[in-house]
Design a protein around this motif. Structure first.
Motif, PDB file in Angstrom:
ATOM      1  N   LEU A  90       0.820  -1.199   0.000  1.00 44.96           N
ATOM      2  CA  LEU A  90       0.000   0.000   0.000  1.00 44.96           C
ATOM      3  C   LEU A  90       0.860   1.257   0.000  1.00 44.96           C
ATOM      4  CD1 LEU A  90      -2.743  -1.033   2.577  1.00 44.96           C
ATOM      5  CD2 LEU A  90      -3.051  -0.715   0.123  1.00 44.96           C
ATOM      6  N   SER A  91       0.475   2.217  -0.814  1.00 49.36           N
ATOM      7  CA  SER A  91       1.218   3.472  -0.922  1.00 49.36           C
ATOM      8  C   SER A  91       0.278   4.559  -1.416  1.00 49.36           C
ATOM      9  CB  SER A  91       2.402   3.305  -1.890  1.00 49.36           C
ATOM     10  OG  SER A  91       1.923   3.071  -3.211  1.00 49.36           O
ATOM     11  N   PRO A  92       0.632   5.833  -1.225  1.00 51.97           N
ATOM     12  CA  PRO A  92      -0.201   6.925  -1.745  1.00 51.97           C
ATOM     13  C   PRO A  92      -0.353   6.880  -3.262  1.00 51.97           C
ATOM     14  CG  PRO A  92       1.356   7.754  -0.127  1.00 51.97           C
ATOM     15  CD  PRO A  92       1.742   6.338  -0.404  1.00 51.97           C
ATOM     16  N   THR A  93       0.696   6.440  -3.957  1.00 48.84           N
ATOM     17  CA  THR A  93       0.610   6.400  -5.422  1.00 48.84           C
ATOM     18  C   THR A  93      -0.394   5.355  -5.892  1.00 48.84           C
ATOM     19  OG1 THR A  93       2.587   4.982  -5.371  1.00 48.84           O
ATOM     20  CG2 THR A  93       2.910   7.299  -5.892  1.00 48.84           C
ATOM     21  N   LEU A  94      -0.533   4.272  -5.136  1.00 45.64           N
ATOM     22  CA  LEU A  94      -1.551   3.273  -5.475  1.00 45.64           C
ATOM     23  C   LEU A  94      -2.943   3.897  -5.392  1.00 45.64           C
ATOM     24  CD1 LEU A  94      -2.260   0.240  -6.059  1.00 45.64           C
ATOM     25  CD2 LEU A  94      -2.486  -0.022  -3.582  1.00 45.64           C
ATOM     26  N   ILE A  95      -3.183   4.663  -4.336  1.00 45.52           N
ATOM     27  CA  ILE A  95      -4.478   5.337  -4.188  1.00 45.52           C
ATOM     28  C   ILE A  95      -4.658   6.365  -5.306  1.00 45.52           C
ATOM     29  CG2 ILE A  95      -5.950   6.659  -2.631  1.00 45.52           C
ATOM     30  CD1 ILE A  95      -5.213   3.809  -1.684  1.00 45.52           C
ATOM     31  N   CYS A  96      -3.582   7.065  -5.639  1.00 52.42           N
ATOM     32  CA  CYS A  96      -3.652   8.102  -6.674  1.00 52.42           C
ATOM     33  C   CYS A  96      -3.991   7.526  -8.044  1.00 52.42           C
ATOM     34  CB  CYS A  96      -2.335   8.871  -6.746  1.00 52.42           C
ATOM     35  SG  CYS A  96      -2.347  10.394  -5.801  1.00 52.42           S
TER      36      CYS A  96
ATOM     37  N   PHE B 173       6.932   5.860  -9.112  1.00 55.37           N
ATOM     38  CA  PHE B 173       6.802   5.597 -10.548  1.00 55.37           C
ATOM     39  C   PHE B 173       5.626   4.687 -10.884  1.00 55.37           C
ATOM     40  CE2 PHE B 173      11.163   6.859  -9.750  1.00 55.37           C
ATOM     41  CZ  PHE B 173      11.281   7.921 -10.643  1.00 55.37           C
ATOM     42  N   LEU B 174       4.873   4.289  -9.858  1.00 50.40           N
ATOM     43  CA  LEU B 174       3.611   3.609 -10.123  1.00 50.40           C
ATOM     44  C   LEU B 174       2.640   4.549 -10.846  1.00 50.40           C
ATOM     45  CD1 LEU B 174       1.999   0.987  -9.738  1.00 50.40           C
ATOM     46  CD2 LEU B 174       1.271   1.834  -7.504  1.00 50.40           C
ATOM     47  N   LEU B 175       2.851   5.857 -10.703  1.00 53.84           N
ATOM     48  CA  LEU B 175       2.029   6.835 -11.425  1.00 53.84           C
ATOM     49  C   LEU B 175       2.187   6.704 -12.935  1.00 53.84           C
ATOM     50  CD1 LEU B 175       2.554  10.116  -9.330  1.00 53.84           C
ATOM     51  CD2 LEU B 175       0.533   8.634  -9.354  1.00 53.84           C
ATOM     52  N   CYS B 176       3.290   6.110 -13.370  1.00 56.69           N
ATOM     53  CA  CYS B 176       3.531   5.937 -14.809  1.00 56.69           C
ATOM     54  C   CYS B 176       2.766   4.750 -15.381  1.00 56.69           C
ATOM     55  CB  CYS B 176       5.028   5.735 -15.073  1.00 56.69           C
ATOM     56  SG  CYS B 176       6.077   7.090 -14.508  1.00 56.69           S
ATOM     57  N   ALA B 177       2.198   3.913 -14.519  1.00 57.21           N
ATOM     58  CA  ALA B 177       1.577   2.677 -14.990  1.00 57.21           C
ATOM     59  C   ALA B 177       0.408   2.893 -15.948  1.00 57.21           C
ATOM     60  CB  ALA B 177       1.143   1.818 -13.800  1.00 57.21           C
ATOM     61  N   PRO B 178      -0.548   3.819 -15.683  1.00 51.09           N
ATOM     62  CA  PRO B 178      -1.681   3.945 -16.612  1.00 51.09           C
ATOM     63  C   PRO B 178      -1.297   4.282 -18.051  1.00 51.09           C
ATOM     64  CG  PRO B 178      -2.247   4.919 -14.510  1.00 51.09           C
ATOM     65  CD  PRO B 178      -0.792   4.587 -14.441  1.00 51.09           C
TER      66      PRO B 178
END
Length: 327
Positions: free
Chosen positions: A111-117, A286-291
């Protein structure tokens, strides 16, 4: 084979995706600490509301909760692509690619803030892709400004996605200053409300501290494990193949799809470049780059013709992820 199976729009793929997701996160169980206490929201929101989410979850439950949330995001993004007909026909390739990318690094699997984002990112994309089809979008742009504001309270670097909103207006719309101002008003509304609450509580200094990350110096290097660079090699190769496929298909696609691919490129750049706004730089950012990368890879794996190449490439990606998790 896996890719050919997920090119079919069949409910069986829902179960298969869950199995693949579970397999891709097995390695993280070997690296779990005795305690795992993630902070799921920025201090601006945590300090204001006293939120302490995630503190009571055992590490194993943390990973399983992350898997469940990632699966939901994969299906939401997949539905978005199918609704806008980005891939020509309904399939589950987008969901497969998202689940794969969300398992690249071990920090992605907790769990991380980027996952929620990323829930907010998918919500934002659904509205951005839709502005091309509307005459009056001032209300939509106001909502999008508020969405970015909410996302920045979860993870402050997400605030750079405000720039994406203005870029989307350049790509999709003729210039209308009211639409640009509506976007700014939406963002300001969120921070005005937060500022009023802080002022009411006599903590206005803490409110101004929210914007301290803008004073961070830009880092000259990012420390990553050498193995993390290796696992990116097949992903980069797949993106190169995507560009070759896109070159042949780009002008055959409808205008909306072409413009959307341009928007996703800027989204990717902003997601990568915003890492300096986080005082503690980690791979989870860098999970934000996934979409956006998910949509690019889904496009390649949908339109690729050589079965031997695309099936082998995906197998290499899977093996690389599992191998470096168990090392």
């Amino acid at each position: 084979m896996i890719i050919n199976q997920f090119r079919k729009f069949t409910p069986v793929n829902i179960v298969l995706l869950a199995v693949i997701g579970l397999g891709l996160c097995l390695g993280v169980f070997l690296h779990l600490p005795d305690e795992l206490t993630p902070m799921l929201f920025e201090p601006a929101l945590n300090n204001l509301l006293g939120l302490q989410f995630g503190l009571t979850l055992a590490p194993q439950s943390n990973v399983l909760t992350t898997l469940a949330l990632t699966l939901i995001q994969a299906f939401l993004l997949n539905r978005l692509m199918n609704n806008f007909n980005f891939l020509g026909k309904p399939s589950f390739v987008t969901a497969l690619m998202y689940m794969t990318l969300a398992s690249l690094f071990i920090p992605f699997l907790v769990l991380s803030p980027t996952l929620i984002c990323n829930f907010i990112s998918i919500w934002m994309l659904s509205k951005l892709f839709n502005i091309y089809h509307h005459q009056d979008i001032k209300g939509i742009m106001f909502d999008l400004g508020m969405i970015v504001g909410i996302g920045s309270l979860v993870y402050f670097p997400f605030i750079v996605m405000f720039i994406l909103l203005w870029i989307s207006l350049i790509i999709f719309r003729p210039f209308n200053w009211r639409e640009w101002i509506a976007t700014l008003l939406g963002l300001c509304t969120i921070y005005f409300i937060i500022g009023v609450i802080y002022y009411w509580l006599g903590r206005i200094d803490q409110f101004f501290g929210i914007f301290k990350p803008f004073t961070n110096s830009f880092p000259k290097s990012l420390h990553m494990d050498f193995h993390d660079y290796l696992v990116l090699i097949p992903i980069i190769f797949a993106l190169i193949l995507f560009l070759l496929i896109l070159k042949d298909q780009f002008f055959k696609s409808i205008v909306h799809v072409r413009k959307s691919f341009q928007l996703l490129f800027f989204m990717l750049l902003l997601a990568i470049g915003s890492f300096y706004l986080n005082p503690v730089i980690s791979e989870s950012h860098f999970l934000l780059c996934a979409p956006p990368i998910t949509i690019y890879l889904a496009y390649y794996f949908t339109y690729a013709k050589n079965k031997w190449i695309y099936e082998s490439l995906y197998a290499i990606i899977i093996m690389a992820i599992i191998y470096f998790q168990f090392m």
